[in-house]
Design a protein around this motif. Structure first.
Motif, short mmCIF file in Angstrom:
data_model
loop_
_atom_site.label_atom_id
_atom_site.label_comp_id
_atom_site.label_asym_id
_atom_site.label_seq_id
_atom_site.Cartn_x
_atom_site.Cartn_y
_atom_site.Cartn_z
N GLN A 133 0.91 -1.27 -0.03
CA GLN A 133 -0.08 0.05 0.02
C GLN A 133 0.94 1.37 0.06
O GLN A 133 1.91 1.55 0.69
CB GLN A 133 -0.81 0.00 1.14
CG GLN A 133 -1.79 1.14 1.17
CD GLN A 133 -2.59 1.34 2.57
OE1 GLN A 133 -2.68 0.38 3.48
NE2 GLN A 133 -3.31 2.10 2.62
N ARG A 145 -3.13 5.64 5.92
CA ARG A 145 -3.13 4.40 5.40
C ARG A 145 -4.38 3.36 5.74
O ARG A 145 -4.85 2.90 5.02
CB ARG A 145 -1.73 3.89 5.34
CG ARG A 145 -0.79 4.50 4.78
CD ARG A 145 0.63 4.03 4.89
NE ARG A 145 0.89 2.96 3.97
CZ ARG A 145 1.84 2.21 4.11
NH1 ARG A 145 2.97 2.37 5.14
NH2 ARG A 145 1.98 1.04 3.38
N VAL A 151 -7.54 4.38 4.05
CA VAL A 151 -7.81 3.98 2.78
C VAL A 151 -7.91 2.45 2.65
O VAL A 151 -8.61 1.95 1.93
CB VAL A 151 -6.56 4.53 2.16
CG1 VAL A 151 -6.67 4.21 0.55
CG2 VAL A 151 -6.54 6.22 2.29
N ARG A 152 -6.89 1.71 3.64
CA ARG A 152 -6.94 0.41 3.56
C ARG A 152 -8.38 -0.29 3.76
O ARG A 152 -8.97 -0.95 3.31
CB ARG A 152 -5.96 -0.11 4.37
CG ARG A 152 -5.78 -1.51 4.48
CD ARG A 152 -4.79 -2.30 5.48
NE ARG A 152 -3.50 -1.27 5.53
CZ ARG A 152 -3.39 -0.59 6.53
NH1 ARG A 152 -3.84 -0.72 7.60
NH2 ARG A 152 -1.91 -0.10 6.58
N ALA A 209 -10.76 0.50 0.93
CA ALA A 209 -10.38 -0.66 -0.14
C ALA A 209 -10.83 -1.97 0.17
O ALA A 209 -11.14 -2.54 -1.00
CB ALA A 209 -8.81 -0.35 -0.58
N THR A 246 -3.53 -9.69 -3.77
CA THR A 246 -3.65 -8.30 -3.29
C THR A 246 -3.83 -7.31 -4.48
O THR A 246 -3.97 -7.51 -5.55
CB THR A 246 -2.10 -8.11 -2.94
OG1 THR A 246 -1.17 -8.30 -4.03
CG2 THR A 246 -1.73 -8.96 -1.83
N LEU A 247 -4.11 -5.98 -3.96
CA LEU A 247 -4.16 -5.00 -4.82
C LEU A 247 -3.14 -4.25 -5.54
O LEU A 247 -2.09 -4.24 -5.22
CB LEU A 247 -5.17 -4.06 -3.95
CG LEU A 247 -6.34 -4.32 -3.25
CD1 LEU A 247 -6.93 -3.30 -2.15
CD2 LEU A 247 -7.47 -4.93 -3.83
N ILE A 294 -1.45 -0.70 -7.64
CA ILE A 294 -1.57 0.63 -7.37
C ILE A 294 -2.65 1.19 -7.88
O ILE A 294 -3.34 2.22 -7.11
CB ILE A 294 -0.25 1.23 -8.21
CG1 ILE A 294 0.06 2.63 -7.78
CG2 ILE A 294 -0.11 1.16 -9.72
CD1 ILE A 294 0.30 2.96 -6.29
N ASP A 327 -5.67 0.05 -7.87
CA ASP A 327 -6.76 -0.15 -6.90
C ASP A 327 -6.57 0.73 -5.77
O ASP A 327 -7.68 1.35 -5.19
CB ASP A 327 -6.94 -1.71 -6.58
CG ASP A 327 -7.05 -2.75 -7.63
OD1 ASP A 327 -7.65 -2.32 -8.62
OD2 ASP A 327 -6.50 -3.71 -7.39
N TRP A 328 -5.52 0.80 -5.20
CA TRP A 328 -5.33 1.77 -4.16
C TRP A 328 -5.69 3.23 -4.60
O TRP A 328 -6.56 3.91 -3.55
CB TRP A 328 -3.65 1.70 -3.73
CG TRP A 328 -3.37 0.44 -2.95
CD1 TRP A 328 -2.46 -0.46 -3.28
CD2 TRP A 328 -4.05 -0.09 -1.67
NE1 TRP A 328 -2.49 -1.39 -2.59
CE2 TRP A 328 -3.30 -1.18 -1.43
CE3 TRP A 328 -4.62 0.48 -0.76
CZ2 TRP A 328 -3.52 -2.10 -0.17
CZ3 TRP A 328 -5.08 -0.21 0.29
CH2 TRP A 328 -4.34 -1.50 0.51
N GLU A 386 -8.58 5.34 -2.58
CA GLU A 386 -8.53 6.71 -2.05
C GLU A 386 -9.49 7.82 -2.72
O GLU A 386 -10.07 8.73 -2.00
CB GLU A 386 -7.12 7.02 -2.06
CG GLU A 386 -6.83 8.21 -1.27
CD GLU A 386 -5.39 8.63 -1.20
OE1 GLU A 386 -5.05 9.87 -0.70
OE2 GLU A 386 -4.52 7.83 -1.36
#
Length: 67
Positions: free
Chosen positions: A11, A21, A24-25, A28, A40-41, A43, A45-46, A50
């Motif tokens: 992340q 973080r 946002v986590r 997400a 996993t996610l 960039i 997706d992050w 956000e």
């Protein structure tokens, strides 16, 4: 059809002041529950998570829009 795999990364730091973080986590993980079962996610997706969180907070009035 050619399929490209996107590489998962840790992340990144939030680019919006006032967001952590952790917030946002959490957002997400609520948005991408189905993706988390398969990996996993990315960039993208992050960043989208956000942006969605910022839009949600602005709509609710919890985050003031900077001019």
């Amino acid at each position: 059809m050619k399929e490209t795999l996107k590489e998962a990364i840790p992340q990144p730091e939030p680019f919006t002041p006032g967001l952590t973080r952790g917030t946002v986590r959490q957002h997400a993980y609520q948005l991408y529950r189905d993706k988390l079962n398969h990996g996993t996610l990315t960039i993208e997706d992050w960043v989208l998570a956000e942006k969605d969180l910022v839009q949600t907070l602005q709509t609710e009035g919890s985050l003031k829009r900077e001019v």
